[in-house]
Design an enzyme around this catalytic site. Structure first.
Site, mmCIF file in Angstrom:
data_model
loop_
_atom_site.group_PDB
_atom_site.id
_atom_site.type_symbol
_atom_site.label_atom_id
_atom_site.label_comp_id
_atom_site.label_asym_id
_atom_site.label_seq_id
_atom_site.Cartn_x
_atom_site.Cartn_y
_atom_site.Cartn_z
ATOM 1 N N GLU A 1 0.948 -20.766 16.792
ATOM 2 C CA GLU A 1 0.021 -20.573 17.976
ATOM 3 C C GLU A 1 -1.047 -19.796 17.714
ATOM 4 O O GLU A 1 -1.793 -19.071 18.708
ATOM 5 C CB GLU A 1 0.916 -19.904 19.102
ATOM 6 C CG GLU A 1 1.559 -18.420 18.572
ATOM 7 C CD GLU A 1 2.812 -18.364 17.864
ATOM 8 O OE1 GLU A 1 3.565 -17.659 17.852
ATOM 9 O OE2 GLU A 1 3.158 -19.522 16.872
ATOM 10 N N ASP B 1 -4.099 -15.531 19.934
ATOM 11 C CA ASP B 1 -2.684 -15.995 19.540
ATOM 12 C C ASP B 1 -2.086 -15.946 21.088
ATOM 13 O O ASP B 1 -2.286 -15.128 21.980
ATOM 14 C CB ASP B 1 -2.069 -14.683 18.885
ATOM 15 C CG ASP B 1 -0.574 -15.231 18.275
ATOM 16 O OD1 ASP B 1 -0.453 -15.734 17.328
ATOM 17 O OD2 ASP B 1 0.241 -14.893 19.251
ATOM 18 N N ASN C 1 8.979 -22.275 24.029
ATOM 19 C CA ASN C 1 9.428 -23.039 23.248
ATOM 20 C C ASN C 1 11.104 -22.876 23.427
ATOM 21 O O ASN C 1 11.908 -23.959 23.767
ATOM 22 C CB ASN C 1 9.621 -22.925 21.678
ATOM 23 C CG ASN C 1 7.972 -23.478 21.221
ATOM 24 O OD1 ASN C 1 7.763 -24.380 21.872
ATOM 25 N ND2 ASN C 1 7.354 -23.075 20.235
ATOM 26 N N ASP D 1 4.095 -27.744 22.730
ATOM 27 C CA ASP D 1 2.972 -28.596 22.178
ATOM 28 C C ASP D 1 1.932 -28.999 23.068
ATOM 29 O O ASP D 1 0.596 -28.921 22.793
ATOM 30 C CB ASP D 1 3.623 -29.765 21.385
ATOM 31 C CG ASP D 1 4.259 -29.656 20.175
ATOM 32 O OD1 ASP D 1 4.453 -28.571 19.640
ATOM 33 O OD2 ASP D 1 4.959 -30.706 19.679
#
Length: 420
Positions: A334, A292, A300, A309
């Site tokens: 993620e 993860d 973000n 992304d």
């Protein structure tokens, strides 16, 4: 596979249009010449096919076709005029096909034909016919299409061939054969292979009513009466191969994550279960990692979702490079998972540590000083079921998160920490 296409055409316009279309639509390499003499010193073994004009300045009566065929180059004729006599003479001489220089559709046909021939180099097909003469004739026509052709004289030999050459994607089956006829063989094959796995074309010299329908009802994709025109065989074969490829492309898209190109969760579970069963039956280690990205929401929030992304794609690329032997998937957001056969958790941890160090040293881009930080939970699956294994790997991932992040935690390390 060969990747070069030859064009021999004295019209600058036609030569340029063909070259541009082939390069843009197929990404193949093109060498274009305006005379036959210009091809005299080239290594013809490098070419998939030659598209050859019939009226060249130094070969005004189609001599270039004969010369290149003699040199072993597959030839497609470019012509502004065709008659039945000419067509027949070209095909008898060994020409693969002809393309009319009269429309944009003809240009697209030429591009499609070139691409088909390029792909055919890696496609295996099987011809099943007890008549050696008929079988060799069909096989010869298929080899002209650059397909990899195998032959069988009866149904049992055909089944053995499919076991021996699992890459076979198309099989042409004659009806009249000893012991097991063609329609019965089709029925037997459909019990093992779907239409999306193996295309079948029925063949027969018989004009017996309903024979084609019986073939199709038993699962054949197509039917062809013998004797057939070479062009008809080529079109039927090409259409069936294209249908297989289109299905596989759609299926591949359905199995992939739209952003990263990795497998999606659904495919990973389905294939992973097969890997687990095979490993447990073979008694070899199979290790699992769930990972993860650390603080991905902050990435973000600070950099924007587009950069987020890019970071996920960057991580996916690194995973694919470090683990070419693994089944890798983006589980969602993620979170990622990978499964590695013939690999213990200790070995997998070492490989993941190499990945983790690489991620720490390589920024997302020269102008984006952003580095991937991730946490990893690793186990050897042993006799655990898939759900149990994922729960345990998730627990170890959570331990990595709660004890500092950006680390690899395995069963052994977790047990050692408890002992301390």
């Amino acid at each position: 596979m060969k990747r070069k296409i030859m064009i021999v055409e004295d019209s600058h316009t036609v030569r340029r249009m063909l070259t541009q279309a082939i390069v843009q639509q197929t990404n193949l390499d093109v060498d274009a010449f305006d005379t036959l003499d210009a091809t005299s010193d080239i290594a013809v073994d490098d070419y998939v096919v030659a598209l050859v004009d019939l009226t060249l300045p130094d070969a005004p009566h189609g001599e270039a076709v004969a010369v290149l065929l003699t040199r072993g180059v597959p030839v497609v004729v470019l012509t502004a005029d065709v008659s039945e006599d000419k067509r027949q003479s070209w095909l008898e001489a060994g020409v693969l096909d002809y393309v009319m220089k009269d429309s944009r559709h003809s240009l697209q046909y030429a591009v499609g034909l070139v691409h088909r021939l390029y792909l055919n180099q890696s496609i295996d097909v099987l011809v099943v016919d007890d008549s050696m003469t008929a079988r060799h004739h069909t096989a010869a026509q298929l080899r002209k299409q650059l397909l990899q052709v195998h032959e069988a004289g009866h149904a049992k030999e055909a089944l053995a061939m499919l076991e021996r050459y699992p890459a076979i994607r198309l099989i042409l089956i004659d009806y009249y054969m000893p012991d097991i006829d063609g329609i019965t063989l089709v029925r037997m094959l459909r019990e093992r292979y779907s239409k999306q796995q193996l295309a079948i074309i029925g063949l027969s010299v018989s004009d017996k009513r309903g024979l084609s329908a019986r073939y199709l009802k038993q699962g054949a994709n197509d039917f062809l009466h013998q004797p057939f025109e070479p062009e008809e065989l080529q079109c039927r074969v090409s259409h069936n191969l294209e249908a297989l490829e289109q299905f596989n492309s759609i299926q591949e898209s359905a199995n992939r994550d739209y952003l990263t190109g990795l497998y999606n969760r659904r495919y990973w579970f389905k294939t992973g279960q097969q890997w687990l069963q095979t490993a447990q039956a073979g008694r070899y280690p199979l290790s699992l990692c769930v990972l993860d990205v650390d603080h991905f929401k902050q990435v973000n929030d600070h950099w924007g979702h587009a950069i987020g992304d890019q970071l996920l794609c960057h991580l996916s690329d690194q995973l694919s490079q470090f683990f070419p032997d693994a089944l890798i998937a983006r589980f969602g957001g993620e979170e990622f998972a990978l499964m590695v056969p013939h690999c213990s958790s200790q070995v997998l941890c070492k490989r993941l540590e190499g990945l983790r160090q690489q991620l720490r040293q390589r920024p997302l881009a020269l102008d984006i000083p952003l580095y991937v930080r991730a946490s990893f939970g690793v186990i050897t699956m042993g006799q655990l079921g898939m759900d149990e294994a994922l729960i345990e790997a998730d627990r170890l991932l959570y331990q990595a998160k709660t004890t500092g992040r950006d680390k690899v935690v395995s069963q052994d390390e977790a047990q050692l920490e408890i002992a301390r």
